[in-house]
Design a protein around this motif. Structure first.
Motif, PDB file in Angstrom:
ATOM      1  N   GLN A 136       0.820  -1.204   0.000  1.00 39.81           N
ATOM      2  CA  GLN A 136       0.000   0.000   0.000  1.00 39.81           C
ATOM      3  C   GLN A 136       0.861   1.265   0.000  1.00 39.81           C
ATOM      4  O   GLN A 136       0.584   2.221  -0.731  1.00 39.81           O
ATOM      5  N   ILE A 137       1.909   1.270   0.819  1.00 39.16           N
ATOM      6  CA  ILE A 137       2.815   2.423   0.848  1.00 39.16           C
ATOM      7  C   ILE A 137       3.451   2.633  -0.530  1.00 39.16           C
ATOM      8  O   ILE A 137       3.467   3.752  -1.063  1.00 39.16           O
ATOM      9  N   ALA A 138       3.966   1.549  -1.109  1.00 39.09           N
ATOM     10  CA  ALA A 138       4.617   1.647  -2.419  1.00 39.09           C
ATOM     11  C   ALA A 138       3.641   2.109  -3.496  1.00 39.09           C
ATOM     12  O   ALA A 138       3.989   2.927  -4.360  1.00 39.09           O
ATOM     13  N   ASP A 139       2.411   1.606  -3.450  1.00 36.67           N
ATOM     14  CA  ASP A 139       1.412   1.972  -4.457  1.00 36.67           C
ATOM     15  C   ASP A 139       1.078   3.462  -4.400  1.00 36.67           C
ATOM     16  O   ASP A 139       0.909   4.106  -5.442  1.00 36.67           O
ATOM     17  N   LEU A 140       0.959   4.013  -3.196  1.00 36.47           N
ATOM     18  CA  LEU A 140       0.643   5.431  -3.060  1.00 36.47           C
ATOM     19  C   LEU A 140       1.770   6.306  -3.626  1.00 36.47           C
ATOM     20  O   LEU A 140       1.509   7.337  -4.246  1.00 36.47           O
ATOM     21  N   ILE A 141       3.003   5.881  -3.406  1.00 35.35           N
ATOM     22  CA  ILE A 141       4.142   6.631  -3.958  1.00 35.35           C
ATOM     23  C   ILE A 141       4.150   6.533  -5.476  1.00 35.35           C
ATOM     24  O   ILE A 141       4.262   7.534  -6.186  1.00 35.35           O
ATOM     25  N   ARG A 142       4.006   5.298  -5.985  1.00 33.99           N
ATOM     26  CA  ARG A 142       4.093   5.076  -7.430  1.00 33.99           C
ATOM     27  C   ARG A 142       2.954   5.768  -8.182  1.00 33.99           C
ATOM     28  O   ARG A 142       3.118   6.196  -9.330  1.00 33.99           O
ATOM     29  N   ALA A 143       1.794   5.893  -7.535  1.00 27.38           N
ATOM     30  CA  ALA A 143       0.640   6.529  -8.174  1.00 27.38           C
ATOM     31  C   ALA A 143       0.788   8.043  -8.267  1.00 27.38           C
ATOM     32  O   ALA A 143      -0.039   8.703  -8.896  1.00 27.38           O
ATOM     33  N   GLY A 144       1.824   8.601  -7.649  1.00 26.14           N
ATOM     34  CA  GLY A 144       2.026  10.043  -7.690  1.00 26.14           C
ATOM     35  C   GLY A 144       1.131  10.811  -6.753  1.00 26.14           C
ATOM     36  O   GLY A 144       0.918  12.022  -6.929  1.00 26.14           O
ATOM     37  N   THR A 145       0.615  10.133  -5.727  1.00 20.13           N
ATOM     38  CA  THR A 145      -0.302  10.762  -4.774  1.00 20.13           C
ATOM     39  C   THR A 145       0.293  12.006  -4.137  1.00 20.13           C
ATOM     40  O   THR A 145      -0.420  12.982  -3.869  1.00 20.13           O
ATOM     41  N   LEU A 146       1.603  11.983  -3.901  1.00 22.64           N
ATOM     42  CA  LEU A 146       2.278  13.104  -3.236  1.00 22.64           C
ATOM     43  C   LEU A 146       2.969  14.035  -4.225  1.00 22.64           C
ATOM     44  O   LEU A 146       3.596  15.014  -3.809  1.00 22.64           O
ATOM     45  N   GLY A 147       2.879  13.728  -5.490  1.00 25.29           N
ATOM     46  CA  GLY A 147       3.628  14.486  -6.483  1.00 25.29           C
ATOM     47  C   GLY A 147       5.077  14.032  -6.520  1.00 25.29           C
ATOM     48  O   GLY A 147       5.400  12.874  -6.208  1.00 25.29           O
ATOM     49  N   GLU A 148       5.964  14.918  -6.881  1.00 24.37           N
ATOM     50  CA  GLU A 148       7.402  14.605  -6.910  1.00 24.37           C
ATOM     51  C   GLU A 148       7.924  14.531  -5.471  1.00 24.37           C
ATOM     52  O   GLU A 148       7.710  15.445  -4.674  1.00 24.37           O
TER      53      GLU A 148
END
Length: 335
Positions: A136-148
Motif C-alpha cells: 500500500q505504501i509503495a502503491d501510493l508513492i508510485r501513483a504520484g499521490t504526493l507528487g514529486e
C-alpha cells in the motif's frame, strides 16, 4: 524447487526471533516446523519445549545437511549470517536469512554469489516488506499521490542493546535496516525506471560500551535531489516515525510500518494548506508480517521461483540496502 507437499523448515538458532518465526511456521498450513539447531543446551531445550520438532541438533551444519529440510531459516547474529547462507546454498536448500544480511559488503557478496551459483531460493528477512501494508505504501508513492518526492524522514528506536550480540555491529544493522530499506523502496517507486538513485550521506552518532554505534542520525541526498533524514537508536525507547513529503502533499505512516499487524495499519495523506482534505488509508490483512513472510516463501517455492517480487527484497535489493547500511556505518562520526 517446485513443491506441492508441506515445506519442512529447519531453524538455525533459538533466540527470541527464532521463536517468533517458529510461531508463524506452525500456524501456516503449508509448512512444518521440522528441525531446530542450537549451541546452548538450555536454549535448545527451552525452544523444543515451546515448539516441538521432529529433529533437534546441537550443530548448525547437521541441520543444513539433513536431507529432509527444505527451507533453512537463519536466525543467528548478523555477523555470521553469510557463513550459513553459503553453507545452506551449497547444500541446495531454500534460504530465509534474518536481517541484516551481513555487516560488510565482502560477506554480503560472498553470500549472494553462493545463492546465485547454486540457483537456490533466497530471501532476506525484512519481513514487513512481504505484508500488504508495504504494498500500500509503495502503491501510493508510485501513483504520484504526493507528487514529486522531495524529502523523507524516518526513525526507529527500541531498547534492545542488552539483548543483541556485539558482533551484530549495533543499531544500524539491528534497527536502522528497517527505515533504510523502506526509504530504498520509496525511492524505487518514485523513480520512472524503478531504480533507487545513487546517494551520498553524512552521519553523526555515539557508541556504546561495546564500541558499536548505538545511535546515529544521517542525512542522505539522492542524485535526483531528494533528501532523507534517517535515525535509529537501540538503547532507549520503542517508537517510530516515517513520513514522505512531495510537491502535492505529504504522507505519515501512523502505525508501525515495520511491524504491520492483521488490523490497525494506517496511513494519513495530508495535502498542503488550502489544497484539500486529509485522507486516511486503513488496511486489514490476514495476519502479521511474519505470517506473510512464511506464506510468500511457500508460494514462491510451490511455483519454483528463486526470489520474491517487490516490495519484498530481491537479492539485488538486499545488496543495495546493505550498501546503504555499510556506508551509513562507515560515515558515522562519533564524538
Amino acid at each position: 524447487m517446485t513443491t506441492t507437499k508441506p515445506l519442512n523448515w529447519g531453524v538455525l538458532g533459538t533466540s527470541f526471533i527464532s521463536g517468533i518465526m517458529a510461531d508463524a511456521i506452525e500456524q501456516h498450513d503449508g509448512s512444518t516446523l521440522y528441525a531446530v539447531a542450537g549451541r546452548s543446551p538450555q536454549g535448545l531445550a527451552d525452544f523444543v519445549q515451546q515448539h516441538p520438532v521432529q529433529q533437534q541438533y546441537d550443530h548448525y551444519d547437521a541441520l543444513i545437511n539433513d536431507p529432509d529440510v527444505d527451507v533453512v531459516y537463519i536466525g543467528l547474529p548478523n555477523h555470521i549470517h553469510h557463513e550459513y547462507v553459503i553453507k545452506a546454498a551449497n547444500a541446495g536448500k531454500a534460504i530465509l536469512c534474518e536481517k541484516s544480511l551481513s555487516v560488510n559488503m565482502a560477506d554480503t557478496d560472498a553470500a549472494l554469489d553462493a545463492v546465485a551459483r547454486n540457483g537456490v531460493f533466497f530471501l532476506e528477512g525484512l519481513m514487513y516488506l512481504t505484508h500488504p501494508f508495504a504494498t500500500q505504501i509503495a502503491d501510493l508513492i508510485r501513483a504520484g499521490t504526493l507528487g514529486e518526492i522531495k524529502s523523507i524522514n524516518a526513525s526507529y528506536c527500541a531498547s534492545i542493546a542488552q539483548f543483541v550480540n556485539p558482533g551484530s555491529k549495533g543499531a544500524i544493522y539491528n534497527l536502522g535496516c528497517y527505515p533504510a530499506s523502506l526509504i530504498h523502496l520509496v525511492m524505487q517507486n518514485a523513480s520512472a525506471d524503478g531504480q533507487c538513485p545513487a546517494w551520498s550521506l553524512t552521519a553523526q552518532g555515539r557508541r556504546n560500551s561495546d564500541d558499536n554505534v548505538c545511535e546515529t542520525a544521517s542525512v542522505i541526498q539522492f542524485a535526483n535531489g531528494t533528501l532523507a533524514q534517517l535515525h535509529c537508536a537501540e538503547d532507549y525507547g520503542m517508537f517510530w516515525a516515517f513520513s514522505v513529503a512531495g510537491t502535492q502533499g505529504r504522507m505519515e505512516v501512523i502505525s508501525n510500518p515495520w511491524l504491520p499487524e492483521a488490523q490497525g495499519n494506517q496511513i494519513r495523506v495530508l495535502p498542503y494548506e488550502g489544497e484539500g482534505e486529509p485522507q486516511t488509508y486503513s488496511l486489514d490483512a490476514k495476519g502479521d508480517a511474519f505470517h506473510y513472510q512464511v506464506r510468500q516463501v511457500w508460494q514462491a517455492l510451490k511455483a519454483g521461483e528463486v526470489a520474491l517480487n517487490r516490495p519484498a527484497a530481491r537479492p539485488a535489493d538486499s545488496r543495495e540496502i546493505m550498501q546503504l547500511l555499510t556506508e551509513w556505518e562507515s560515515n558515522t562520526v562519533c564524538r
